[in-house]
Enzyme design. Sequence first.
Site, PDB file in Angstrom:
ATOM      1  CG  ASP A 158      11.603   9.628   0.217  1.00 30.58           C
ATOM      2  OD1 ASP A 158      10.850   8.824  -0.386  1.00 30.58           O
ATOM      3  OD2 ASP A 158      12.537  10.214  -0.343  1.00 30.58           O
ATOM      4  CD  GLU A 159       8.045  13.065   2.468  1.00 37.86           C
ATOM      5  OE1 GLU A 159       9.171  12.843   1.950  1.00 37.86           O
ATOM      6  OE2 GLU A 159       7.886  13.395   3.651  1.00 37.86           O
TER       7      GLU A 159
ATOM      8  CG  ASP B 210       9.911   1.318  -3.801  1.00 33.64           C
ATOM      9  OD1 ASP B 210       9.514   1.122  -2.637  1.00 33.64           O
ATOM     10  OD2 ASP B 210       9.436   0.722  -4.783  1.00 33.64           O
TER      11      ASP B 210
ATOM     12  NE  ARG C 223      -4.074  -1.741   0.331  1.00 32.43           N
ATOM     13  CZ  ARG C 223      -5.178  -1.699  -0.414  1.00 32.43           C
ATOM     14  NH1 ARG C 223      -5.442  -0.656  -1.178  1.00 32.43           N
ATOM     15  NH2 ARG C 223      -6.022  -2.704  -0.416  1.00 32.43           N
TER      16      ARG C 223
ATOM     17  CG  HIS D   7      12.121  -2.343  -3.784  1.00 30.86           C
ATOM     18  ND1 HIS D   7      10.769  -2.424  -4.079  1.00 30.86           N
ATOM     19  CD2 HIS D   7      12.770  -2.354  -4.961  1.00 30.86           C
ATOM     20  CE1 HIS D   7      10.632  -2.460  -5.394  1.00 30.86           C
ATOM     21  NE2 HIS D   7      11.823  -2.417  -5.947  1.00 30.86           N
TER      22      HIS D   7
HETATM   23  C1  GAR Z   1       9.407  -9.400  -0.342  1.00 31.61           C
HETATM   24  O1  GAR Z   1      10.080  -9.925  -1.447  1.00 31.61           O
HETATM   25  C2  GAR Z   1       9.583  -7.903  -0.285  1.00 31.61           C
HETATM   26  O2  GAR Z   1      10.835  -7.465  -0.696  1.00 31.61           O
HETATM   27  C3  GAR Z   1       8.523  -7.459  -1.249  1.00 31.61           C
HETATM   28  O3  GAR Z   1       7.412  -8.285  -0.961  1.00 31.61           O
HETATM   29  C4  GAR Z   1       7.909  -9.550  -0.516  1.00 31.61           C
HETATM   30  C5  GAR Z   1       7.218  -9.908   0.772  1.00 31.61           C
HETATM   31  O4  GAR Z   1       7.571 -11.196   1.158  1.00 31.61           O
HETATM   32  N1  GAR Z   1       8.199  -6.073  -1.119  1.00 31.61           N
HETATM   33  C6  GAR Z   1       7.898  -5.292  -2.144  1.00 31.61           C
HETATM   34  O5  GAR Z   1       7.853  -5.686  -3.280  1.00 31.61           O
HETATM   35  C7  GAR Z   1       7.624  -3.847  -1.788  1.00 31.61           C
HETATM   36  N2  GAR Z   1       7.502  -3.049  -2.954  1.00 31.61           N
HETATM   37  P1  GAR Z   1       7.187 -11.767   2.577  1.00 31.61           P
HETATM   38  O6  GAR Z   1       5.698 -11.414   2.785  1.00 31.61           O
HETATM   39  O7  GAR Z   1       7.365 -13.246   2.441  1.00 31.61           O
HETATM   40  O8  GAR Z   1       8.062 -11.144   3.611  1.00 31.61           O
END
Ligand code: GAR
Length: 272
Positions: free
Chosen positions: A190-191, A194, A136, A158
């Site tokens: 931040d705002e 990523d 979100r 990320h």
């Molecule tokens: C992870 O790979 C994390 O880096 C990514 O969602 C996955 C969550 O895995 N986050 C993003 O893509 C944020 N933009 P998890 O629920 O097994 O920790």
Amino acid sequence: MIASKHRLRVAVLLSGSGTNLQAMIDAAGRGTLAGSVVVVASDRPDAQGLGRARNAGIPAHMVDYRSYMRLEVGDDLGRGLPVDIEELDRSQRILKNPDPRRRLEQLHRLVLAEQELIRVLDAYQPDCICLAGFMRLVSPYLIGHYNRQGSWKIINIHPALLPAFPGQHGYRDTFAYGCKWGGITIHFVDEGEDSGPVIAQAVYPIWPDDDLEAVNRRGLRMEHEMYVQVINWLAADHIRVEGTESGRLRTVNTDPDYRGIIESWIAKAFED
Ligand code: GAR
């Protein structure tokens, strides 16, 4: 056992499977996390991570973003909110809808959801908020609530080497591009999307016979180790944010073991 001046009260926000949360829970159980996860919140009722939290005896909450996002705003736009919606729109850098009314409505709904989220989190007095697969937007309202007096309290992981491949599909985008190295970034929020100061990054190789699943697996293993380490660095006060001549903020890591730790992350990515 980790010896640290502080132990952090960590809040985790997630939308999905919660393997990063599990890595923190496991590290806390082994005594290798300089803190504990005090609350978990999700925007989705079906997030597997909520079950992981409950199994570990951690309070798990759901804030129903989906219903907030369906609310009819109408004449109430901007009314009764804890922030000035137009000012918020000027400071945010994520919502791109060219129609200002639509943007403001979206922000209005987001602030309502975040008000509930803040109520949930604040009951546990977290020192830091770790986004771990939280899909979100985070508005400047939520950021401003936690980042007081120059402090940075919200962290995101990320699955790409930022600034490459921001957004929701870091692994997929890295793989589809044909990259020979994938990366993981942990950064302050931040705002923008990523775009906050980078705390830690590491890379893993992508081999010719890898499929997306192999890339995901290799990257996730790295994520788990990195997130725990970053929490420990924060607890030990090893992360300093400073300005640079370009105007961009960067972090400096003062851990004397910094180099060895990064080397070990990358070496492990060659093991499978
Ligand atoms: C992870 O790979 C994390 O880096 C990514 O969602 C996955 C969550 O895995 N986050 C993003 O893509 C944020 N933009 P998890 O629920 O097994 O920790």
